[in-house]
Design a protein around this motif. Structure first.
Motif, PDB file in Angstrom:
ATOM      1  N   ILE A   1       5.448 -40.018  -2.206  1.00 47.52           N
ATOM      2  CA  ILE A   1       6.243 -39.075  -2.992  1.00 47.52           C
ATOM      3  C   ILE A   1       5.550 -38.741  -4.308  1.00 47.52           C
ATOM      4  O   ILE A   1       5.573 -37.594  -4.791  1.00 47.52           O
ATOM      5  N   GLN A   2       4.898 -39.747  -4.899  1.00 45.30           N
ATOM      6  CA  GLN A   2       4.206 -39.556  -6.171  1.00 45.30           C
ATOM      7  C   GLN A   2       2.820 -38.937  -5.996  1.00 45.30           C
ATOM      8  O   GLN A   2       2.078 -38.788  -6.974  1.00 45.30           O
ATOM      9  N   GLY A   3       2.458 -38.581  -4.764  1.00 50.84           N
ATOM     10  CA  GLY A   3       1.170 -37.949  -4.525  1.00 50.84           C
ATOM     11  C   GLY A   3       0.018 -38.936  -4.435  1.00 50.84           C
ATOM     12  O   GLY A   3      -1.144 -38.540  -4.606  1.00 50.84           O
ATOM     13  N   LEU A   4       0.310 -40.214  -4.164  1.00 46.31           N
ATOM     14  CA  LEU A   4      -0.721 -41.247  -4.073  1.00 46.31           C
ATOM     15  C   LEU A   4      -0.942 -41.624  -2.615  1.00 46.31           C
ATOM     16  O   LEU A   4       0.015 -41.688  -1.835  1.00 46.31           O
ATOM     17  N   GLN A   5      -2.195 -41.876  -2.254  1.00 46.11           N
ATOM     18  CA  GLN A   5      -2.518 -42.292  -0.901  1.00 46.11           C
ATOM     19  C   GLN A   5      -2.657 -43.804  -0.857  1.00 46.11           C
ATOM     20  O   GLN A   5      -3.597 -44.365  -1.429  1.00 46.11           O
TER      21      GLN A   5
END
Length: 502
Positions: free
Chosen positions: A338-342
């Motif tokens: 959701i926070q754009g982290l992989q």
């Protein structure tokens, strides 16, 4: 950067006022969640995921992590004072903890729980700081075949270590994998299993599944099982242990910490398995084994150390490999996405402040929990007395608002209600929902790595057996399934999850 530079970066990140605040909020909410029977960290984190959209990534993860390990502390309070564990990992704590409370030693039981939890949490945080970097470096050498095999091993381990029927756990994993296929195929652009429903074209949001299965499902189940709570409302005193009592709990805490730290890393392990296993072992090796079930300090110290160590070391595979070891870690991966982290080994190099800030915040959170759990024990006792019929309407409201806020779509709320009904049905059928959530999260990643591996090998399936690491992990997975299916071991496995008071 060496370990000291990394920890300095983590200290700078974790000790910012914003992150200290969210750490305190997380452990406070986690303690409350653990104290209140009928809630749990999975349902709470699922409800709060939409609220993290506007937070910085490190603050959001620090708060969600605090909820998880804070719930392990809080669960022991209800287990000791009410004989009603707020957390599944505190079930065995209730065996001896409640007997101590009945004999007027509730303070000593709570103090033992707090000491064991703090020590185990501190050790687990140190292990996380020491072993996560080399494991992440190793993971960077993995190719698609190794990652696919690792995920297969993770799912098999979650089945083997799940409580209840082996076949039901396998069925739940398969159901999760199938639900993960719903949506539009990335490669071909065609829709799969959407039944011509436009709202399913982008797949099913994992927040909807988690809120329904663990939030609404738990509410329905608790509404039919709520009974009178025999709360020990008298003032809790005698929080100080004598020198002899302190000596008695040192060895159980050390054994519980070591066992919990090891089991926490395993997929499907974590806090619950660690607490059950440590209690069983302590009952066999303790010189005071005759007192178990009658109020033994060791019966509180060992499982409390184990469940807190297991809760915190379960972050290791999630942070370094991107593999969730339990349902909560699956939600943590969802929060990162959701926070754009992989999630995966690159998080340490691409987001070092987040990685090390989260690790340092765990030690700070354990310190906060000592302050919250002992001096505020009267507050938690009063919270236990809140009738459940006053809690569940608020939980329903938060779930509905949270799901609706995802896409401003009523369909998501109806879908959550459907999964809530399924969660209740699964509970009645003794089907544990956590393996399903793991399958749902891991399924799309498994499919992607499977396709990459076959593409690179020109569709040769032997690539998974020709590569030594991949073949080893698949071999371990197959062996684990065969071994646990043996009748003798299956019986022992069932008994391990149904520990009865002596």
């Amino acid at each position: 950067m060496d370990i000291f530079d990394n920890l300095a970066l983590g200290l700078d990140t974790a000790f910012s006022l914003v992150n200290l605040w969210y750490c305190l909020v997380g452990v406070f909410v986690g303690t409350a969640v653990g104290v209140l029977p009928g809630l749990g960290p999975i349902a709470t984190i699922a409800m709060l995921l939409p609220a993290t959209f506007g937070l910085p990534p490190v603050s959001a993860l620090i708060m969600l992590a605090g909820i998880y390990y804070g719930a392990q502390y809080g669960g022991s309070t209800t287990a000791i004072l009410v004989n009603l564990p707020g957390e599944s990992s505190s079930v065995v704590t209730a065996i001896d903890g409640y007997q101590m409370a009945r004999s007027g030693n509730a303070g000593k039981a709570l103090a033992t729980s707090a000491i064991a939890s703090f020590f185990a949490g501190t050790v687990a945080t140190i292990l996380l700081a020491l072993f996560a970097p080399p494991l992440a470096d190793l993971a960077l050498k993995f190719g698609p075949a190794e990652y696919f095999s690792l995920m297969v091993l993770g799912l098999v381990a979650s089945v083997v270590l799940a409580s209840g029927s082996l076949m039901k756990a396998i069925g739940m994993v398969i159901l999760g994998l199938l639900l993960g296929l719903v949506g539009t195929d990335v490669n071909s652009g065609t829709q799969r299993y959407t039944f011509d429903t436009p709202e399913l074209a982008d797949g099913i949001n994992f927040v909807i599944v988690a809120m329904g299965m663990f939030g609404l499902g738990e509410i329905i189940r608790n509404l039919e099982s709520q009974g009178a709570r025999q709360v020990l409302l008298k003032k809790v005193t005698g929080l100080m242990l004598t020198k002899d009592e302190f000596k008695r709990i040192i060895a159980p805490i050390l054994r519980g910490t070591g066992l919990g730290a090891a089991l926490g890393i395993l997929p499907g392990g974590g806090a619950m398995l660690a607490s059950f296993a440590s209690y069983s072992i302590e009952k066999k090796v303790s010189p005071n084994s005759a007192q178990f079930g009658k109020g033994a300090l060791e019966g509180v110290a060992a499982p409390e150390a184990a469940n807190n160590a297991g809760a915190q070391t379960s972050f290791i595979p999630m942070l370094t490999l991107g593999i969730p070891s339990n349902g909560v870690m699956a939600l943590m991966i969802g929060a990162m996405i959701i926070q754009g982290l992989q999630p995966g080994p690159t998080i340490m190099t691409e987001q070092p402040a987040l990685f090390w800030g989260l690790i340092v915040s765990m030690w700070i959170g354990n310190l906060f929990l000592i302050i919250l759990n002992l001096p505020l024990i009267g507050f938690w006792v009063r919270m236990i007395s809140v009738p459940y019929h006053m809690l569940y309407p608020a939980i329903l409201m938060f779930c509905s608002i949270g799901v609706f806020s995802l896409n401003n779509n009523q369909f998501d709320v109806y879908l959550m209600a459907l999964f809530g009904l399924l969660g209740y049905i699964f509970a009645k059928l003794d089907c544990e929902p956590a393996p399903m959530l793991l399958g749902f999260i891991i399924g799309p990643m498994m499919e992607e790595y499977l396709r990459r591996a076959l593409l690179l090998s020109r569709s040769d399936p032997m690539v998974f057996l020709n590569r030594p690491i991949s073949a080893t992990m698949l071999g371990i997975a197959a062996l684990a399934l065969i071994v646990v299916a043996l009748p003798v071991l299956r019986k022992k496995r069932d008994e391990a999850f149904h520990e009865e008071p002596a």
